[in-house]
Design a protein around this motif. Structure first.
Motif, PDB file in Angstrom:
ATOM      1  N   THR A  38       1.039  -1.050  -0.047  1.00 11.22           N
ATOM      2  CA  THR A  38       0.079   0.094  -0.021  1.00 11.22           C
ATOM      3  C   THR A  38       0.966   1.488  -0.034  1.00 11.22           C
ATOM      4  O   THR A  38       1.979   1.122   0.096  1.00 11.22           O
ATOM      5  CB  THR A  38      -0.764  -0.042   1.239  1.00 11.22           C
ATOM      6  OG1 THR A  38       0.035   0.330   2.450  1.00 11.22           O
ATOM      7  CG2 THR A  38      -1.773  -1.339   1.437  1.00 11.22           C
ATOM      8  N   GLU A  39       0.237   2.521  -0.149  1.00 15.32           N
ATOM      9  CA  GLU A  39       1.133   3.613  -0.166  1.00 15.32           C
ATOM     10  C   GLU A  39       1.625   3.743   1.008  1.00 15.32           C
ATOM     11  O   GLU A  39       2.937   4.117   1.090  1.00 15.32           O
ATOM     12  CB  GLU A  39      -0.061   4.806  -0.402  1.00 15.32           C
ATOM     13  CG  GLU A  39       1.031   6.140  -0.828  1.00 15.32           C
ATOM     14  CD  GLU A  39       1.993   6.263  -1.733  1.00 15.32           C
ATOM     15  OE1 GLU A  39       3.103   6.943  -1.435  1.00 15.32           O
ATOM     16  OE2 GLU A  39       1.886   5.629  -2.754  1.00 15.32           O
ATOM     17  N   GLU A  41       2.484   1.399   3.354  1.00 15.82           N
ATOM     18  CA  GLU A  41       3.515   0.313   3.374  1.00 15.82           C
ATOM     19  C   GLU A  41       4.834   0.715   2.910  1.00 15.82           C
ATOM     20  O   GLU A  41       5.933   0.651   3.115  1.00 15.82           O
ATOM     21  CB  GLU A  41       2.867  -0.827   2.956  1.00 15.82           C
ATOM     22  CG  GLU A  41       2.014  -1.621   3.837  1.00 15.82           C
ATOM     23  CD  GLU A  41       1.344  -2.766   3.603  1.00 15.82           C
ATOM     24  OE1 GLU A  41       0.870  -3.260   4.415  1.00 15.82           O
ATOM     25  OE2 GLU A  41       1.367  -2.936   2.248  1.00 15.82           O
TER      26      GLU A  41
END
Length: 145
Positions: A38-39, A41
């Motif tokens: 994800t962004e 992460e």
């Protein structure tokens, strides 16, 4: 005192950096070879790569992220096998795993291929741009006072 007009080149630069990063990510090949993040992460993983062994609170401070978002990202990254958390006394240190290093190598190879196919830039210009962006990243991820 600088005016808004004086800062226009900086605003244009920031806008281009953000958009080029988004476009490069959009061209990253999907598949089983690369672990999708994800962004948040991605942001957290980048900080861990830059500062292996840092504490979750340090990640939050450097990334200007909320601690709850960092905690959620760390759980996700741990579940994907990308990080290892180790208790060191009362602190927890976070380090990337071998899988994270492999994933980063694969991503960088894909990005290099993509850019090689679209860019015709001499190595000196590329080196200067890289140095500028690295210095910016370092300054922007310094812990807040």
């Amino acid at each position: 005192m600088s005016t808004m007009h004086d800062n226009e080149p900086l605003a244009e630069f920031a806008d281009l950096v953000l958009n080029v990063g988004r476009l490069i990510r959009a061209h990253t090949p999907a598949g089983s070879e690369i672990v999708a993040l994800t962004e948040t992460e991605r942001q957290v993983m980048r900080l861990i790569d830059l500062h292996p062994g840092c504490a979750p609170s340090d990640i939050a401070a450097r990334g200007r992220l909320q601690r709850t978002n960092v905690s959620a990202a760390l759980r996700g990254l741990e579940g994907k096998g990308m990080i290892r958390r180790t208790a060191t006394g009362r602190q927890v240190s976070v380090t990337p795993t071998r899988l994270a290093a492999t994933n980063l190598r694969r991503l960088r190879a894909a990005w290099a291929t993509e850019l090689a196919e679209t860019m015709d830039t001499d190595r000196e210009t590329l080196f200067q741009c890289t140095q500028l962006l690295r210095a910016l990243e370092q300054r922007l991820t310094e812990p807040a006072d």
